[in-house]
Structures are given as structure tokens and as C-alpha cells.
Design a protein around this motif. Structure first.
Motif, PDB file in Angstrom:
ATOM      1  N   ARG A  97       0.878  -1.179   0.000  1.00  0.00           N
ATOM      2  CA  ARG A  97       0.000   0.000   0.000  1.00  0.00           C
ATOM      3  C   ARG A  97       0.910   1.222   0.000  1.00  0.00           C
ATOM      4  O   ARG A  97       1.787   1.350   0.857  1.00  0.00           O
ATOM      5  CB  ARG A  97      -0.912   0.004   1.221  1.00  0.00           C
ATOM      6  CG  ARG A  97      -1.878   1.176   1.233  1.00  0.00           C
ATOM      7  CD  ARG A  97      -3.023   0.921   2.209  1.00  0.00           C
ATOM      8  NE  ARG A  97      -3.954   2.022   2.250  1.00  0.00           N
ATOM      9  CZ  ARG A  97      -4.930   2.239   1.369  1.00  0.00           C
ATOM     10  NH1 ARG A  97      -5.084   1.408   0.355  1.00  0.00           N
ATOM     11  NH2 ARG A  97      -5.748   3.253   1.484  1.00  0.00           N
ATOM     12  N   TYR A  98       0.696   2.108  -0.949  1.00  0.00           N
ATOM     13  CA  TYR A  98       1.505   3.321  -1.085  1.00  0.00           C
ATOM     14  C   TYR A  98       0.690   4.537  -0.697  1.00  0.00           C
ATOM     15  O   TYR A  98      -0.531   4.580  -0.900  1.00  0.00           O
ATOM     16  CB  TYR A  98       2.031   3.462  -2.516  1.00  0.00           C
ATOM     17  CG  TYR A  98       3.151   2.496  -2.779  1.00  0.00           C
ATOM     18  CD1 TYR A  98       4.480   2.886  -2.656  1.00  0.00           C
ATOM     19  CD2 TYR A  98       2.891   1.168  -3.101  1.00  0.00           C
ATOM     20  CE1 TYR A  98       5.509   1.988  -2.865  1.00  0.00           C
ATOM     21  CE2 TYR A  98       3.912   0.263  -3.312  1.00  0.00           C
ATOM     22  CZ  TYR A  98       5.215   0.682  -3.186  1.00  0.00           C
ATOM     23  OH  TYR A  98       6.243  -0.203  -3.380  1.00  0.00           O
ATOM     24  N   LEU A  99       1.387   5.495  -0.141  1.00  0.00           N
ATOM     25  CA  LEU A  99       0.750   6.735   0.288  1.00  0.00           C
ATOM     26  C   LEU A  99       1.656   7.898  -0.108  1.00  0.00           C
ATOM     27  O   LEU A  99       2.865   7.849   0.107  1.00  0.00           O
ATOM     28  CB  LEU A  99       0.558   6.728   1.809  1.00  0.00           C
ATOM     29  CG  LEU A  99      -0.071   7.984   2.372  1.00  0.00           C
ATOM     30  CD1 LEU A  99      -1.201   7.622   3.320  1.00  0.00           C
ATOM     31  CD2 LEU A  99       0.951   8.835   3.094  1.00  0.00           C
ATOM     32  N   ASN A 100       1.063   8.882  -0.737  1.00  0.00           N
ATOM     33  CA  ASN A 100       1.762  10.128  -1.029  1.00  0.00           C
ATOM     34  C   ASN A 100       1.095  11.229  -0.235  1.00  0.00           C
ATOM     35  O   ASN A 100      -0.132  11.252  -0.108  1.00  0.00           O
ATOM     36  CB  ASN A 100       1.672  10.489  -2.514  1.00  0.00           C
ATOM     37  CG  ASN A 100       2.359   9.490  -3.391  1.00  0.00           C
ATOM     38  OD1 ASN A 100       1.706   8.751  -4.107  1.00  0.00           O
ATOM     39  ND2 ASN A 100       3.670   9.433  -3.322  1.00  0.00           N
ATOM     40  N   PHE A 101       1.900  12.132   0.307  1.00  0.00           N
ATOM     41  CA  PHE A 101       1.344  13.299   0.977  1.00  0.00           C
ATOM     42  C   PHE A 101       2.161  14.513   0.568  1.00  0.00           C
ATOM     43  O   PHE A 101       3.292  14.387   0.105  1.00  0.00           O
ATOM     44  CB  PHE A 101       1.328  13.128   2.505  1.00  0.00           C
ATOM     45  CG  PHE A 101       2.685  13.105   3.139  1.00  0.00           C
ATOM     46  CD1 PHE A 101       3.282  14.276   3.586  1.00  0.00           C
ATOM     47  CD2 PHE A 101       3.372  11.913   3.300  1.00  0.00           C
ATOM     48  CE1 PHE A 101       4.536  14.252   4.172  1.00  0.00           C
ATOM     49  CE2 PHE A 101       4.628  11.882   3.882  1.00  0.00           C
ATOM     50  CZ  PHE A 101       5.216  13.058   4.317  1.00  0.00           C
ATOM     51  N   ALA A 102       1.564  15.677   0.705  1.00  0.00           N
ATOM     52  CA  ALA A 102       2.263  16.914   0.356  1.00  0.00           C
ATOM     53  C   ALA A 102       2.063  17.936   1.465  1.00  0.00           C
ATOM     54  O   ALA A 102       1.068  17.899   2.196  1.00  0.00           O
ATOM     55  CB  ALA A 102       1.757  17.472  -0.971  1.00  0.00           C
ATOM     56  N   VAL A 103       3.030  18.798   1.583  1.00  0.00           N
ATOM     57  CA  VAL A 103       2.946  19.959   2.467  1.00  0.00           C
ATOM     58  C   VAL A 103       3.420  21.160   1.654  1.00  0.00           C
ATOM     59  O   VAL A 103       4.108  20.998   0.640  1.00  0.00           O
ATOM     60  CB  VAL A 103       3.804  19.805   3.742  1.00  0.00           C
ATOM     61  CG1 VAL A 103       3.297  18.660   4.604  1.00  0.00           C
ATOM     62  CG2 VAL A 103       5.268  19.601   3.401  1.00  0.00           C
ATOM     63  N   CYS A 104       3.042  22.347   2.088  1.00  0.00           N
ATOM     64  CA  CYS A 104       3.518  23.533   1.385  1.00  0.00           C
ATOM     65  C   CYS A 104       3.786  24.650   2.379  1.00  0.00           C
ATOM     66  O   CYS A 104       3.456  24.544   3.560  1.00  0.00           O
ATOM     67  CB  CYS A 104       2.558  23.967   0.284  1.00  0.00           C
ATOM     68  SG  CYS A 104       0.851  24.184   0.747  1.00  0.00           S
ATOM     69  N   ASP A 105       4.400  25.714   1.885  1.00  0.00           N
ATOM     70  CA  ASP A 105       4.846  26.790   2.770  1.00  0.00           C
ATOM     71  C   ASP A 105       3.678  27.637   3.297  1.00  0.00           C
ATOM     72  O   ASP A 105       2.515  27.376   2.983  1.00  0.00           O
ATOM     73  CB  ASP A 105       5.912  27.652   2.083  1.00  0.00           C
ATOM     74  CG  ASP A 105       5.399  28.427   0.879  1.00  0.00           C
ATOM     75  OD1 ASP A 105       4.186  28.694   0.780  1.00  0.00           O
ATOM     76  OD2 ASP A 105       6.233  28.781   0.022  1.00  0.00           O
ATOM     77  N   ASP A 106       4.008  28.639   4.086  1.00  0.00           N
ATOM     78  CA  ASP A 106       2.982  29.469   4.734  1.00  0.00           C
ATOM     79  C   ASP A 106       2.175  30.319   3.767  1.00  0.00           C
ATOM     80  O   ASP A 106       1.117  30.826   4.131  1.00  0.00           O
ATOM     81  CB  ASP A 106       3.631  30.380   5.782  1.00  0.00           C
ATOM     82  CG  ASP A 106       4.156  29.597   6.973  1.00  0.00           C
ATOM     83  OD1 ASP A 106       3.663  28.477   7.210  1.00  0.00           O
ATOM     84  OD2 ASP A 106       5.054  30.105   7.659  1.00  0.00           O
ATOM     85  N   ASP A 107       2.653  30.490   2.532  1.00  0.00           N
ATOM     86  CA  ASP A 107       1.916  31.282   1.539  1.00  0.00           C
ATOM     87  C   ASP A 107       0.908  30.437   0.775  1.00  0.00           C
ATOM     88  O   ASP A 107       0.146  30.951  -0.032  1.00  0.00           O
ATOM     89  CB  ASP A 107       2.895  31.924   0.546  1.00  0.00           C
ATOM     90  CG  ASP A 107       3.817  32.912   1.225  1.00  0.00           C
ATOM     91  OD1 ASP A 107       3.343  33.642   2.117  1.00  0.00           O
ATOM     92  OD2 ASP A 107       5.010  32.945   0.886  1.00  0.00           O
ATOM     93  N   CYS A 108       0.902  29.153   1.015  1.00  0.00           N
ATOM     94  CA  CYS A 108       0.022  28.212   0.318  1.00  0.00           C
ATOM     95  C   CYS A 108      -1.162  27.862   1.215  1.00  0.00           C
ATOM     96  O   CYS A 108      -0.983  27.503   2.374  1.00  0.00           O
ATOM     97  CB  CYS A 108       0.820  26.955  -0.014  1.00  0.00           C
ATOM     98  SG  CYS A 108      -0.158  25.526  -0.431  1.00  0.00           S
TER      99      CYS A 108
END
Length: 140
Positions: free
Chosen positions: A69-80
């Protein structure tokens, strides 16, 4: 030897207010990764990062092994304020997506056989272009 002076608090506040200094996505990434590790996921590949302007997309491909089972996650900076993820199997079929209006999306998929998956990152809302993002690759 170069001697560095500490940044004065007033200067740091000014840089932050003008958008010239934002929190690193790496600390957000580490926090999210810890949450996923807590429920049994392990890092599958190194994280990827980059910058996107509002409305832009980029994609990454990776080898996924059958039975995992694969999982992708993302985070972004304070302007996003909003970043989305789309996951496609090797035939180009959309198998998972997270288009909620948030800045920490994730998609998960149980891979029936070994194949190449493609994850697409879309920057939906960036108040100060470009916005930095970081993408995580996990499996269990």
C-alpha cells in the motif's frame, strides 16, 4: 572564518510580513511523516520538493511493488492555502485524489501488481507566488 551576526527580531518580522522569509516545508514534512509512521507507514523513497505558481502542476513517477500500500502526501509553505494530489496507475487511470481545500493532502493506493505510478501535484491557492511544496512517498 566568516562571522555571522544574528538577525534582529524587527528585521525578521519585516522579512516574514513581506513574504521574504517563510517557514521551511521540511519541518512540516517531518511532522506529517511522523504521523504516518505512527500508523505503520515507512518512507518508500526520498521526498521531492519544488516551487509552483498558483494553478501550476508538476508530476513524479515511481516504482510501486505489488501487494504493498503506497501513500503520497504533500505539504507547502505558509503562503500556500490549498494544494491537491492526483494519483494515476500505469495505464493512466486516476486511482486516488485529494482535492479538499487544505494544505496537507494525501492519497493512498493498494497496488495489485508491480507498476509505475504517477503522482500529480497541483498548487491551487498560493498567495505569494511561487509557493514551495514537498512531496512524501510512503508504503506499508
Amino acid at each position: 572564518m566568516i562571522k555571522l551576526r544574528p538577525i534582529k527580531p524587527a528585521l525578521l518580522a519585516l522579512l516574514t510580513l513581506t513574504g521574504l522569509a517563510t517557514a521551511s516545508t521540511y519541518s512540516y514534512y517531518q511532522s506529517e511523516m511522523s504521523d504516518w509512521e505512527y500508523i505503520g507507514y515507512d518512507a518508500a523513497y526520498s521526498s521531492s520538493s519544488g516551487n509552483l505558481r498558483e494553478g501550476q502542476t508538476t508530476s513524479w513517477t515511481y516504482r510501486a511493488y505489488g501487494g504493498d500500500r503506497y501513500l503520497n502526501f504533500a505539504v507547502c509553505d505558509d503562503d500556500c492555502d490549498d494544494i491537491d494530489l492526483y494519483l494515476y496507475d500505469q495505464s493512466g487511470r486516476l486511482v486516488a485524489r485529494d482535492t479538499a481545500g487544505d494544505d496537507t493532502p494525501y492519497v493512498a493506493y493498494s497496488v495489485p501488481f508491480t507498476q509505475t505510478l504517477k503522482v500529480v501535484v497541483k498548487m491551487e491557492d498560493c498567495s505569494y507566488n511561487p509557493c514551495e511544496y514537498r512531496l512524501g512517498f510512503m508504503h506499508k
